[in-house]
Design a protein around this motif. Structure first.
Motif, PDB file in Angstrom:
ATOM      1  N   GLU A  50       0.602  -1.004   0.195  1.00 22.09           N
ATOM      2  CA  GLU A  50       0.216  -0.309   0.168  1.00 22.09           C
ATOM      3  C   GLU A  50       0.880   1.233   0.024  1.00 22.09           C
ATOM      4  O   GLU A  50       0.830   2.079  -0.694  1.00 22.09           O
ATOM      5  N   ASN A  51       2.245   1.025   0.594  1.00 21.89           N
ATOM      6  CA  ASN A  51       3.039   1.926   0.353  1.00 21.89           C
ATOM      7  C   ASN A  51       3.467   2.134  -1.269  1.00 21.89           C
ATOM      8  O   ASN A  51       4.019   3.492  -1.262  1.00 21.89           O
ATOM      9  N   LEU A  98      -3.445  -1.654  -5.002  1.00 23.84           N
ATOM     10  CA  LEU A  98      -2.525  -1.106  -4.154  1.00 23.84           C
ATOM     11  C   LEU A  98      -1.832  -0.064  -4.429  1.00 23.84           C
ATOM     12  O   LEU A  98      -0.578  -1.166  -5.180  1.00 23.84           O
ATOM     13  N   LYS A 105      -1.058   2.577  -5.678  1.00 23.80           N
ATOM     14  CA  LYS A 105      -1.470   3.043  -6.336  1.00 23.80           C
ATOM     15  C   LYS A 105      -1.551   4.516  -6.301  1.00 23.80           C
ATOM     16  O   LYS A 105      -1.034   5.224  -7.021  1.00 23.80           O
ATOM     17  N   ARG A 106      -2.205   4.678  -4.514  1.00 26.76           N
ATOM     18  CA  ARG A 106      -2.367   6.251  -4.548  1.00 26.76           C
ATOM     19  C   ARG A 106      -1.440   6.803  -4.090  1.00 26.76           C
ATOM     20  O   ARG A 106      -0.930   8.242  -4.032  1.00 26.76           O
ATOM     21  N   ALA A 107      -0.387   6.348  -3.284  1.00 28.85           N
ATOM     22  CA  ALA A 107       0.849   6.161  -2.850  1.00 28.85           C
ATOM     23  C   ALA A 107       2.052   6.320  -4.157  1.00 28.85           C
ATOM     24  O   ALA A 107       2.463   7.170  -3.619  1.00 28.85           O
ATOM     25  N   GLU A 144       1.565   8.273  -6.385  1.00 28.00           N
ATOM     26  CA  GLU A 144       1.241   9.163  -7.147  1.00 28.00           C
ATOM     27  C   GLU A 144       1.643  10.640  -6.097  1.00 28.00           C
ATOM     28  O   GLU A 144       1.283  11.709  -6.587  1.00 28.00           O
ATOM     29  N   ARG A 145       2.314   9.949  -5.075  1.00 28.25           N
ATOM     30  CA  ARG A 145       3.026  11.174  -4.499  1.00 28.25           C
ATOM     31  C   ARG A 145       3.957  11.780  -4.657  1.00 28.25           C
ATOM     32  O   ARG A 145       4.296  10.821  -5.345  1.00 28.25           O
TER      33      ARG A 145
END
Lengths: 1007, 109
Positions: free
Chosen positions: A714-715, A897, A899-901, A903-904
């Motif tokens: 998730e990271n 899992l 994907k959002r990370a 984008e950081r």
């Protein structure tokens, strides 16, 4: 001189003399002796040198609290340092040696340190050795390492065996003195399952020595009768177990206790394990651990011959050993009078009892005076005379500053500064303490106990361990607590009659933390607190003066209580001195933390059976025995062992790897790929679930097809990869890395159970249900066609497809996937038929040049193709984008899992190092892990870096070094040469190239 | 070494059978969430001395995840319950209130 008395010694079997050696000298003792009592019986009072000043040191105590008498014990495979002579039972042939001296015990070069003791005060290491910095490494550290430290580390492997033992009980009683036995009786009679453990070889504890001297009686009879009757009663109860030589080492959460049993230390030739670690689960733990006598702080209290008063009488009563002919007793309480009485009754001289209390003691003082022993009240020892042995004491008034009134010749001093309950086990799991002003000691605060899962106290202290300092109180306390423990464990408590007890009441003790109370610096710097770590009253006072006010800080600054005895004798005296220096009451200063184990336990006991071949379970593939028989060179991969290569006779491992790569590329290679993780994911929501697990789109995979997939945390970091095959409409088979199968399966279950629990998906880890063999090389299809069965033609089974059928009569699932770039089939068969299938392939493949290949050939071939390897190209900080794997990141999916990370801002940073190929200018092999240097230096004066090597090999196919690495702006710098300094001093130059070195268009695998 | 009751298989399991999984009731934030939300999801955790809600897996047992409410200071266990919930059951909250009146933890009390 200490010596053996003609009479006495209740532990001894005088019919069984034994011979032992100390520093090579042959000495005699009896069965029942400890090493300490036998040394004293042979006149050996001085037994070692102190840690810092190398001062002569003698035996101080008679039990586990001994700080000085640490021995090298045994030889060769049974050698062990730092063994306390006081807890080492004597046996025939025992070999012991003193420690921390050079060249020998009597003459020691390090003793010169004592002359500089004014400069070796608290914290001197920190103050002295800071500057100049280079001197630390080349001068100070080697010197300190030579002169410091206690015993020597064993050089040979431990020849003994050890074991673990698990047990569940209702009530565990720790300590086999009268309180422990009485508590066990009460708990046992109430029906509880009870285990009573005692660290020594004898039941009864201190009362067996003290009460006969005090003429105390239980039930109208001597104490030993009560102990024997209680022991016999317990022995008869089927619900009670009793063990000697089993110490309660530590108390942990929710009633877990570690016990340390010394099975054969006293009889090393006996069969069976030497030590046993007991892992005990108890509903209630009764700690009947007794109390430890405190030394007094006067100048020269460390001279050999100065001992605890209780130890002096223990040696007389238990071992028939006198520590000296003329023993001066010095005390602040009544118990030490028992020592004077014991000495006198043994026919020895007690020239004087110095009682620091102005009013003196009670009934026991009267008893001593009736025996004709002079008592001087309000008096103290100004200093002890003698260096290697006590020759006398100088007397002063306790209230003064040490002006000498007279000197008394003596050869031993018995001191008592009061008693401290053994609260260690109570405290290990959070039990708090309360200061008892009357006895000047900390005892358990029963309102703040260690608590179990229901929030109830699970440790119950009894007897002197609970501050019940008179045997009548101790027995009453024990009976009540034994019952309460049984009740808490779910039994109906039954009272046990408390016998009538007669024993003299003691007069109040008076705290004496320094002797005399106004001792000047010259005396304080000779008044030891911690014998083993050489900490004196003046050191603790200096620490307070320098601002180390917290007891935990003062401890670390002075090393008070940090030795192997963990301050059993020194802590209370030390914190009293600290409190005085800070002008605050003792409870406000508090204690340092008590941590397990109570006394050091052997590493062997902790390891138990887990050594050698059974240290860790090994997972084996069905073909393991074949590999072994064919010379496999093994490599650990997780819990598996995989063949690294199969060197032939006279062939090096490297040459074997080269041969295996060439043969696979040119003819036919076989790889045991059974270790590859295989996880079935099944259910109506399986596709949706896998779309979250993998960065790729798995739900759209067609039945019969395979797709390479990436898994991220998730990271955002890449954690695993593998080929996914769709088996049917709602079933997928996910291949993972060999080391990753269990964690990937756990990862899937975690998300299914805790986040998407309403999704209809099952997972099953079927890794070991299948044997899997990679059949690789230009001849791969030929061998399979020869074996017959399934159609494996290009048309029937295309690249990235799979098919089920039979090959050589064995049910098989064949996957057309390739990790080498060659024509390749990975074929899974039931594990039970793995070996048969492997052997069939080897036999049929002989005419096509079949050879097994190992993991290193696998690695080289994947690197030649620019395929990444989890753990080489990834290290937990690498994201798929770093590796040019954008194609595997689905843009159609809203979520997966990681994907959002990803984008950081830091993940999208264009300066992240990116994967490239590296080709050395001269064909050499780049050092693994080497960094590419850049211009300039960083804030620490180190060269700036711009990349690093992640995989590097000699490629037999290209006959040159190839490597992959992560390089700043790498993909934009093709053709540029960068430099990698090696640890060998050479600088390696490498050109940045495409990571695919071999068959860039993939023509070979797609035939 | 803690003992926790596995609500799935009913075993009172030793800590050696269990795998600790950190804080319970953490809400997942995915694509579309703000940096602050995502940070709180991935990195911000309670560190209480007292009442705490944790995830555990009966790893060397039935393999199921469950939640435990316990006191980090006294190691008292108020109860274990299914992991398939977004908040502690009322029964568990009542048990805690009985022993630690006025407790609160994140949005629960």
């Amino acid at each position: 001189m200490s010596t053996r008395l003609a009479k006495g010694g209740r532990f001894l079997d005088k019919g069984k003399p034994v011979t032992f050696t100390f520093n090579g000298k042959r000495l005699k003792g009896y069965e029942g002796d400890t090493l300490a009592s036998a040394l004293l019986a042979n006149g050996q009072v001085m037994v070692g040198r102190s840690f810092k000043y190398h001062r002569p040191r003698g035996i101080v105590a008679s039990g586990a609290e001994e700080p000085n008498a640490l021995m090298n014990h045994g030889a060769g495979g049974t050698f062990e340092p730092n063994q306390r002579a006081t807890t080492t039972e004597l046996y025939d042939g025992l070999q012991a040696g003193s420690q921390n001296h050079w060249p020998n015990l009597e003459f020691d070069v390090g003793a010169i340190n004592a002359g500089f003791s004014r400069f070796l005060t608290a914290g001197f290491y920190y103050k002295m050795f800071i500057h100049p910095r280079p001197l630390w490494k080349h001068v100070y550290e080697p010197f300190i390492r030579q002169s410091a430290g206690l015993g020597k580390a064993p050089k040979e492997q431990d020849a003994d065996t050890y074991e673990h033992f698990n047990v569940n009980v209702d009530v565990l009683v720790i300590g086999g003195g009268i309180a422990g036995l009485q508590a066990a009786l009460a708990a046992g009679k109430s029906g509880a399952k009870v285990l009573v453990i005692e660290q020594t070889a004898h039941w009864g504890g201190r009362a067996m020595v003290d009460e006969p001297l005090a003429e105390g009686r239980i039930g109208g009879a001597p104490v030993d009768k009560f102990v024997e009757e209680t022991r016999a009663a317990l022995e008869k109860m089927p619900n009670v177990s009793m063990r000697l030589r089993l110490m309660g080492a530590g108390v942990y959460d929710h009633g877990y206790v570690l016990g340390y049993e010394r099975l054969t230390d006293h009889a090393p030739t006996a069969a069976g394990p030497r030590h046993r670690l007991w892992r005990i689960r108890a509903k209630r733990i009764v700690t009947a651990t007794g109390a430890i006598e405190r030394p007094l702080s006067f100048a020269g209290n460390d001279v050999p011959g100065v001992m605890l008063a209780s130890a002096v009488r223990d040696y007389v009563v238990n071992f028939g050993v006198s520590v000296g002919d003329r023993v001066v007793v010095v005390t602040n309480n009544d118990s030490a009078y028992l020592t004077a009485i014991a000495m006198k009754k043994a026919g020895l001289e007690v020239p004087c009892i110095l009682d620091a209390r102005p009013e003196g003691g009670g009934a026991l003082m009267q008893a001593a005076q009736d025996l004709g022993i002079p008592v001087e009240t309000g008096k103290a020892i100004a200093k002890v005379k003698g260096t290697r042995r006590v020759t006398g004491v100088a007397i002063c008034v306790q209230a003064g500053e040490g002006a000498v009134l007279k000197e008394i010749a003596c050869d031993a001093v018995a001191m008592s500064g009061g008693w401290s309950p053994v609260v260690h086990l109570w405290s290990h799991c959070g039990g708090k303490l309360t200061w008892d002003t009357g006895h000047a000691h900390f005892r358990p605060d029963v309102d703040n106990p260690p608590r179990d899962d229901a929030g109830e106290a699970f440790v119950i202290p009894v007897g002197t361990a609970n501050g019940a300092m008179h045997i009548a109180l101790a027995l009453e306390d024990a009976e009540m607590s034994g019952r309460a423990a049984a009740k808490a464990a779910g039994h109906k408590p039954k009272p046990v009659a408390t016998p009538d007890v007669t024993s003299p009441q003691e007069a109040a003790m008076e705290p004496v933390w320094l002797m005399p109370q106004g001792a000047p610096y010259e005396l304080r710097m000779k008044a030891w607190l911690d014998f083993q770590n050489d900490v004196k009253v003046s050191d603790v006072q200096l620490a307070a003066q320098e601002g180390f006010e917290s007891v935990e800080h003062a401890k670390r600054y002075t090393t008070l209580g940090m030795a192997t005895d963990q301050g059993k004798l020194s802590n209370i005296n030390g914190l009293a001195i600290l409190s005085d220096a800070l002008g605050q009451p003792i409870p406000q200063t508090g204690t340092t933390t008590f941590r397990p184990p109570y006394t050091p336990i052997s590493m062997g006991a902790i390891a138990g059976e887990a050594r050698g071949a059974v240290f860790q379970p090994i997972r084996r593939t069905p073909m393991q025995a074949w590999h072994d028989a064919h010379g496999a060179d093994w490599e650990p991969v997780g819990h598996w062992r995989r063949p690294y290569a199969y060197p032939r006779s006279s062939e090096s491992v490297h040459d074997a790897v080269m041969r295996e790569v060439k043969n696979t590329r040119q003819a036919l290679g076989l790889l045991d790929a059974s270790t590859l993780g295989k996880i079935i994911v099944k259910g109506p929501d399986a596709g949706r679930f896998l779309d979250m697990m993998y960065t790729n789109m798995m739900s759209t995979l067609k039945v019969g097809k395979c797709r390479y997939g990436l898994m991220c945390s998730e990271n955002g970091f890449l954690t695993d990869d593998g080929v996914v095959a769709r088996i049917d409409e709602d079933t997928w088979l996910c291949h993972t890395t060999s080391g990753g199968a269990d964690s990937v399966h756990g990862h899937m279950e975690e998300w299914l159970q805790t986040e998407w629990w309403d999704w209809k998906v099952y997972t099953a880890n079927v890794t070991e249900q299948y044997a899997q063999i990679a059949v690789v090389g230009p001849n791969a299809r030929k061998v399979l066609e020869k074996l017959g069965g399934m159609d494996v033609s290009k048309e029937a089974l295309g690249f990235m497809e799979w098919k089920e059928g039979e090959i050589a009569g064995i049910p098989a699932r064949a996957f057309r996937i390739s990790f080498s770039g060659e024509l390749s089939y990975e074929i899974a068969v039931p594990a039970s038929q793995g070996l048969a299938f492997w052997e069939a392939l080897m036999e049929a493949g002989a005419e096509f040049g079949a050879m097994p290949y190992g993991t290193e050939a696998l690695h080289i071939m994947r690197a030649e193709k620019g395929f990444i390897m989890i753990g080489d190209e990834t290290d937990g900080t690498v994201i798929p984008q770093d590796l040019g794997l954008h194609w595997a990141l689905s843009k159609k999916k809203d979520d997966y899992l990681g994907k959002r990370a990803q984008e950081r801002s830091h993940m999208a940073d264009p300066t992240r190092w990116k994967l490239v190929g590296l080709e050395t200018v001269d064909g050499a092999v780049l050092p693994d892990g080497a960094y590419a240097v850049a211009e300039g230096t960083n804030a620490n004066g180190q060269r700036n870096v711009q990349g690093r090597v992640t995989s590097t090999y000699h490629s037999p196919t290209l006959d040159r070094g190839i490597a992959m690495g992560l390089v700043l702006h790498g993909p934009d710098r093709m053709g540029e040469v960068i430099e990698f300094p090696g640890v060998d001093g050479k600088t390696y130059k490498a050109k940045i190239v495409d990571p695919v070195f071999y068959d860039k268009d993939g023509e070979k695998q797609n035939v | 070494m803690l003992i926790l009751h596995c609500p799935y298989c009913g075993v009172d399991a030793d800590e050696t059978e269990l795998h600790a999984g950190g804080e319970a009731h953490v809400k997942r934030y995915g694509p579309g969430s703000s940096d602050a939300e995502f940070e709180s999801y991935l990195f911000v955790r309670e560190n209480p001395k007292g009442v705490h809600f944790e995830r555990w897996r009966h790893a060397n047992g039935c393999g199921k995840w469950f939640h435990a409410a316990r006191c980090t200071s006294t190691l008292e266990v108020f109860g274990t319950y299914s992991a398939q919930t977004t908040e502690p059951p009322q029964e568990i909250k009542d048990k805690i209130s009985a022993k630690r009146p006025g407790w609160s933890w994140r949005e629960f009390a």
